[in-house]
Design a protein around this motif. Structure first.
Motif, mmCIF file in Angstrom:
data_model
loop_
_atom_site.group_PDB
_atom_site.id
_atom_site.type_symbol
_atom_site.label_atom_id
_atom_site.label_comp_id
_atom_site.label_asym_id
_atom_site.label_seq_id
_atom_site.Cartn_x
_atom_site.Cartn_y
_atom_site.Cartn_z
ATOM 1 N N ALA A 150 -9.924 6.413 -12.464
ATOM 2 C CA ALA A 150 -10.112 7.825 -12.112
ATOM 3 C C ALA A 150 -10.950 7.917 -10.844
ATOM 4 O O ALA A 150 -11.956 7.215 -10.707
ATOM 5 N N ILE B 118 -5.829 10.196 -10.856
ATOM 6 C CA ILE B 118 -5.623 9.008 -11.689
ATOM 7 C C ILE B 118 -4.810 8.005 -10.873
ATOM 8 O O ILE B 118 -3.655 8.256 -10.531
ATOM 9 N N GLY C 184 -7.190 9.031 -18.430
ATOM 10 C CA GLY C 184 -6.677 10.296 -17.917
ATOM 11 C C GLY C 184 -7.193 11.531 -18.619
ATOM 12 O O GLY C 184 -6.785 12.648 -18.283
#
Length: 213
Positions: free
Chosen positions: A136, A197, A182
């Motif tokens: 991320a 992501i 996510g």
């Protein structure tokens, strides 16, 4: 693993996450995961010489080996109790129909027993290579907290200890703790999603895996 029964995917996700999640409205247009296209980690899925943004399920081996070993049997898709494993769309050409995670629709909840890996009859998903499925990245120019508003949703909802911390109310992502599940992307309430992501550039393939076939 509990049986989701007739509970919707979003209801199930809300039940698994801490209170306070702000998911996208049910009737909202889906927000696609943001990926890098020119620098930094890039998608590892290749088909026809092109590179595609593919986030694979947990335990996925290196992309060439994954595409060689995956038979598109759908057993990992059917085994996922949260409908997080879906099919790569047709625009991915040679990778179309293979299993992937779309965190904008349903993030991976990283089940403790990894039913997707257990269901895989080939060596495309393997416990031996289990690790982060993506990473991320915080886009501070989209982040409400970094732009002067108050928001800590990503920090509150992150299931990985230490992956997102706050400094004076502003979140920071720590890649050494991030699993790439996510959840932060799914939960982000910013008008333009502030979490990208990023598919892994490379994943491991153990000796004796599909690459050695």
């Amino acid at each position: 693993m509990s049986d989701p029964g007739n509970i919707s995917r979003r209801q199930l996700l809300r039940g698994r996450l801490p209170k306070g999640i702000v998911p996208p409205p049910e009737n909202a247009a889906p927000t696609r995961p943001l990926v890098a296209t020119s620098s930094g980690p890039v998608a590892s899925g290749r088909a026809g010489g092109r590179v595609f943004p593919v986030v694979r399920p947990p335990g996925a081996v290196d992309e060439p080996a994954f595409l060689k070993g995956c038979t598109k049997c759908d057993q990992c898709v059917e085994a996922c109790p949260h409908d997080a494993v879906t099919h790569a769309p047709i625009r991915f050409r040679g990778a179309a129909g293979t299993p992937m995670i779309d965190p904008a629709q349903s993030p991976c909840l990283m089940c403790s027993d990894y039913p997707c890996i257990s269901a895989c009859p080939e060596d495309a998903l393997m416990l031996e290579v289990l690790g982060p499925i993506a990473s991320a990245r915080l886009l501070d120019y989209n982040c409400l907290a970094h732009q002067g508003s108050f928001c800590t949703v990503c920090h509150e909802q992150c299931p990985a200890p230490g992956a997102i911390t706050l400094d004076q109310g502003r979140p920071t992502v720590h890649l050494d703790h991030c699993t790439g599940c996510g959840v932060c992307h799914y939960a982000c309430p910013a008008p333009t999603n502030a979490i990208a992501i990023m598919p892994l550039e490379r994943r491991p393939t153990p000796k004796g895996g599909p690459d050695d076939v």
